[in-house]
Design a protein around this motif. Sequence first.
Motif, PDB file in Angstrom:
ATOM      1  N   GLY A 184       0.813  -1.214   0.000  1.00 54.30           N
ATOM      2  CA  GLY A 184       0.000   0.000   0.000  1.00 54.30           C
ATOM      3  C   GLY A 184       0.844   1.260   0.000  1.00 54.30           C
ATOM      4  O   GLY A 184       0.551   2.221  -0.725  1.00 54.30           O
ATOM      5  N   MET A 185       1.916   1.264   0.809  1.00 53.45           N
ATOM      6  CA  MET A 185       2.783   2.434   0.869  1.00 53.45           C
ATOM      7  C   MET A 185       3.540   2.627  -0.444  1.00 53.45           C
ATOM      8  O   MET A 185       3.749   3.761  -0.894  1.00 53.45           O
ATOM      9  N   LEU A 186       3.954   1.519  -1.073  1.00 49.35           N
ATOM     10  CA  LEU A 186       4.638   1.624  -2.366  1.00 49.35           C
ATOM     11  C   LEU A 186       3.712   2.211  -3.425  1.00 49.35           C
ATOM     12  O   LEU A 186       4.123   3.059  -4.227  1.00 49.35           O
ATOM     13  N   VAL A 187       2.465   1.739  -3.426  1.00 52.87           N
ATOM     14  CA  VAL A 187       1.492   2.284  -4.376  1.00 52.87           C
ATOM     15  C   VAL A 187       1.253   3.766  -4.114  1.00 52.87           C
ATOM     16  O   VAL A 187       1.201   4.590  -5.043  1.00 52.87           O
ATOM     17  N   LEU A 188       1.127   4.134  -2.823  1.00 54.36           N
ATOM     18  CA  LEU A 188       0.902   5.533  -2.469  1.00 54.36           C
ATOM     19  C   LEU A 188       2.081   6.404  -2.892  1.00 54.36           C
ATOM     20  O   LEU A 188       1.892   7.503  -3.436  1.00 54.36           O
ATOM     21  N   CYS A 189       3.305   5.921  -2.650  1.00 51.56           N
ATOM     22  CA  CYS A 189       4.498   6.673  -3.059  1.00 51.56           C
ATOM     23  C   CYS A 189       4.550   6.841  -4.573  1.00 51.56           C
ATOM     24  O   CYS A 189       4.890   7.917  -5.080  1.00 51.56           O
ATOM     25  N   PHE A 190       4.205   5.779  -5.296  1.00 53.06           N
ATOM     26  CA  PHE A 190       4.223   5.860  -6.757  1.00 53.06           C
ATOM     27  C   PHE A 190       3.198   6.867  -7.261  1.00 53.06           C
ATOM     28  O   PHE A 190       3.501   7.709  -8.128  1.00 53.06           O
ATOM     29  N   VAL A 191       1.984   6.784  -6.716  1.00 51.86           N
ATOM     30  CA  VAL A 191       0.925   7.703  -7.141  1.00 51.86           C
ATOM     31  C   VAL A 191       1.296   9.146  -6.827  1.00 51.86           C
ATOM     32  O   VAL A 191       0.963  10.079  -7.573  1.00 51.86           O
ATOM     33  N   THR A 192       2.028   9.354  -5.728  1.00 50.70           N
ATOM     34  CA  THR A 192       2.413  10.706  -5.323  1.00 50.70           C
ATOM     35  C   THR A 192       3.575  11.239  -6.148  1.00 50.70           C
ATOM     36  O   THR A 192       3.579  12.405  -6.557  1.00 50.70           O
ATOM     37  N   LEU A 193       4.566  10.395  -6.401  1.00 52.21           N
ATOM     38  CA  LEU A 193       5.812  10.857  -7.015  1.00 52.21           C
ATOM     39  C   LEU A 193       5.811  10.799  -8.531  1.00 52.21           C
ATOM     40  O   LEU A 193       6.502  11.591  -9.175  1.00 52.21           O
ATOM     41  N   TYR A 194       5.049   9.871  -9.119  1.00 51.52           N
ATOM     42  CA  TYR A 194       5.132   9.724 -10.570  1.00 51.52           C
ATOM     43  C   TYR A 194       4.693  10.975 -11.335  1.00 51.52           C
ATOM     44  O   TYR A 194       5.324  11.334 -12.340  1.00 51.52           O
ATOM     45  N   TYR A 224       6.896  12.627 -14.201  1.00 50.95           N
ATOM     46  CA  TYR A 224       6.352  12.790 -15.553  1.00 50.95           C
ATOM     47  C   TYR A 224       6.560  14.223 -16.045  1.00 50.95           C
ATOM     48  O   TYR A 224       6.971  14.446 -17.203  1.00 50.95           O
ATOM     49  N   VAL A 225       6.280  15.195 -15.184  1.00 52.90           N
ATOM     50  CA  VAL A 225       6.473  16.597 -15.557  1.00 52.90           C
ATOM     51  C   VAL A 225       7.940  16.881 -15.826  1.00 52.90           C
ATOM     52  O   VAL A 225       8.297  17.547 -16.812  1.00 52.90           O
ATOM     53  N   LEU A 226       8.838  16.373 -14.958  1.00 59.17           N
ATOM     54  CA  LEU A 226      10.264  16.605 -15.131  1.00 59.17           C
ATOM     55  C   LEU A 226      10.775  15.995 -16.433  1.00 59.17           C
ATOM     56  O   LEU A 226      11.520  16.644 -17.193  1.00 59.17           O
ATOM     57  N   VAL A 227      10.394  14.763 -16.713  1.00 59.79           N
ATOM     58  CA  VAL A 227      10.861  14.073 -17.922  1.00 59.79           C
ATOM     59  C   VAL A 227      10.394  14.801 -19.176  1.00 59.79           C
ATOM     60  O   VAL A 227      11.168  15.020 -20.114  1.00 59.79           O
ATOM     61  N   ASN A 228       9.134  15.191 -19.217  1.00 61.22           N
ATOM     62  CA  ASN A 228       8.617  15.863 -20.402  1.00 61.22           C
ATOM     63  C   ASN A 228       9.180  17.269 -20.561  1.00 61.22           C
ATOM     64  O   ASN A 228       9.288  17.765 -21.687  1.00 61.22           O
ATOM     65  N   ILE A 247       5.864   9.525 -23.833  1.00 62.80           N
ATOM     66  CA  ILE A 247       7.026   9.746 -22.955  1.00 62.80           C
ATOM     67  C   ILE A 247       6.550   9.570 -21.517  1.00 62.80           C
ATOM     68  O   ILE A 247       5.768  10.381 -21.007  1.00 62.80           O
ATOM     69  N   TYR A 248       7.037   8.516 -20.869  1.00 62.30           N
ATOM     70  CA  TYR A 248       6.554   8.197 -19.527  1.00 62.30           C
ATOM     71  C   TYR A 248       7.671   8.081 -18.493  1.00 62.30           C
ATOM     72  O   TYR A 248       7.472   8.429 -17.331  1.00 62.30           O
ATOM     73  N   TRP A 249       8.837   7.575 -18.885  1.00 64.26           N
ATOM     74  CA  TRP A 249       9.879   7.291 -17.902  1.00 64.26           C
ATOM     75  C   TRP A 249      11.152   8.086 -18.141  1.00 64.26           C
ATOM     76  O   TRP A 249      11.739   8.588 -17.194  1.00 64.26           O
ATOM     77  N   LEU A 250      11.608   8.213 -19.388  1.00 65.71           N
ATOM     78  CA  LEU A 250      12.839   8.928 -19.713  1.00 65.71           C
ATOM     79  C   LEU A 250      12.610   9.807 -20.933  1.00 65.71           C
ATOM     80  O   LEU A 250      11.755   9.492 -21.775  1.00 65.71           O
ATOM     81  N   PRO A 251      13.352  10.926 -21.041  1.00 67.37           N
ATOM     82  CA  PRO A 251      13.201  11.761 -22.243  1.00 67.37           C
ATOM     83  C   PRO A 251      13.568  10.980 -23.502  1.00 67.37           C
ATOM     84  O   PRO A 251      14.557  10.258 -23.529  1.00 67.37           O
ATOM     85  N   ARG A 252      12.746  11.128 -24.538  1.00 63.46           N
ATOM     86  CA  ARG A 252      13.034  10.458 -25.806  1.00 63.46           C
ATOM     87  C   ARG A 252      14.029  11.266 -26.631  1.00 63.46           C
ATOM     88  O   ARG A 252      14.885  10.715 -27.310  1.00 63.46           O
ATOM     89  N   LYS A 253      13.942  12.579 -26.565  1.00 60.87           N
ATOM     90  CA  LYS A 253      14.854  13.469 -27.280  1.00 60.87           C
ATOM     91  C   LYS A 253      15.242  14.592 -26.337  1.00 60.87           C
ATOM     92  O   LYS A 253      14.575  15.611 -26.233  1.00 60.87           O
ATOM     93  N   PHE A 254      16.328  14.355 -25.592  1.00 56.31           N
ATOM     94  CA  PHE A 254      16.741  15.285 -24.529  1.00 56.31           C
ATOM     95  C   PHE A 254      17.007  16.677 -25.090  1.00 56.31           C
ATOM     96  O   PHE A 254      17.654  16.838 -26.130  1.00 56.31           O
ATOM     97  N   SER A 255      16.511  17.679 -24.362  1.00 55.95           N
ATOM     98  CA  SER A 255      16.714  19.062 -24.774  1.00 55.95           C
ATOM     99  C   SER A 255      16.527  19.980 -23.581  1.00 55.95           C
ATOM    100  O   SER A 255      15.674  19.736 -22.717  1.00 55.95           O
ATOM    101  N   LEU A 256      17.335  21.047 -23.549  1.00 51.85           N
ATOM    102  CA  LEU A 256      17.206  22.071 -22.514  1.00 51.85           C
ATOM    103  C   LEU A 256      16.587  23.352 -23.066  1.00 51.85           C
ATOM    104  O   LEU A 256      16.587  24.383 -22.391  1.00 51.85           O
TER     105      LEU A 256
END
Length: 295
Positions: free
Chosen positions: A21-31, A35-39, A52-61
């Motif tokens: 339950g705590m792992l699910v709660l942490c995932f729901v809170t942190l993901y 997601y915002v950071l990766v995109n 794009i869900y886990w890592l940037p597909r085409k990294f750019s700053l």
Amino acid sequence: MLTRKQLSTGDKIFDAANVIGMLVLCFVTLYPIWYVLVNSLNDGQDAMRGGIYWLPRKFSLDNYEAVFANAGIMTAMGVTAAKTVIGVVCHVFFTAMVAYAFSRRELIGRKFYMMMGTVTLFFGGGLIPTFLLIRDLGLLDKFAVYIIPSLFSFFDLIIFLAFFREIPDGLEEAARIDGANDLAIFVRIIIPVSMPVVATIALFHGVWQWNDYFTGMIYINNPDLQPIQTFLYRVVAQSSSNQIVASVGPGINRTVTSQSIKLATMVVTTLPIVFVYPFLQKYFVKGLMIGSIKG
């Protein structure tokens, strides 16, 4: 204490359910944050394709370059930083000063003041009366509107009051023998020994000041006085999710999208308070425990 082998099957199932339950709660809170950071670190036009869900597909700053090239964003960041720092200092000092007065048994009418303050925890004047009051005080379109209305919080006073009651009376008596008055005792003795609760209230109010967009939206029309959260709110409300922005600032010819700029702005506005929180967390927890047990 029971060892792992001594636990019953029911206890093991209960522990496993808690962990899951705590792992699910942490995932729901942190993901969502991830997601915002990766995109925000992905090329804007490429991100329009989705997936794009886990890592940037085409990294750019480019998105962050666009954010920091916008003079309005930097001005709003400065306003937010200034109102957070000034607001926290003024709020902590003023609320602590009132709480110290409430902690004195010789205060005349203390029970009446406590009753009136408790009422404010459950009832408020409403938006329209508050707006009229701010207008009549001459605070519209003034930086002081971020500071003066938030000088005092009765909820924070309760936490301060619970801590002050735990301070030994001998400290104040010794100071009075040395000739110190109430103000000197408050500044030189009470505040220094109350740093855990001071840090707690500072974190409470600092997070609120940093995240507050409503004050700037209702009481501020001058774009040079709007905080970053209000700026972000207007960006999110006014721009379409897939609009392409070809010109993002002087000397920057890269093409980004309004959606990618919004995500990068969200990261920039969130990170400062996220970095501050771990350093004050231990004081935050201690202060909350004091308020909950002794208040």
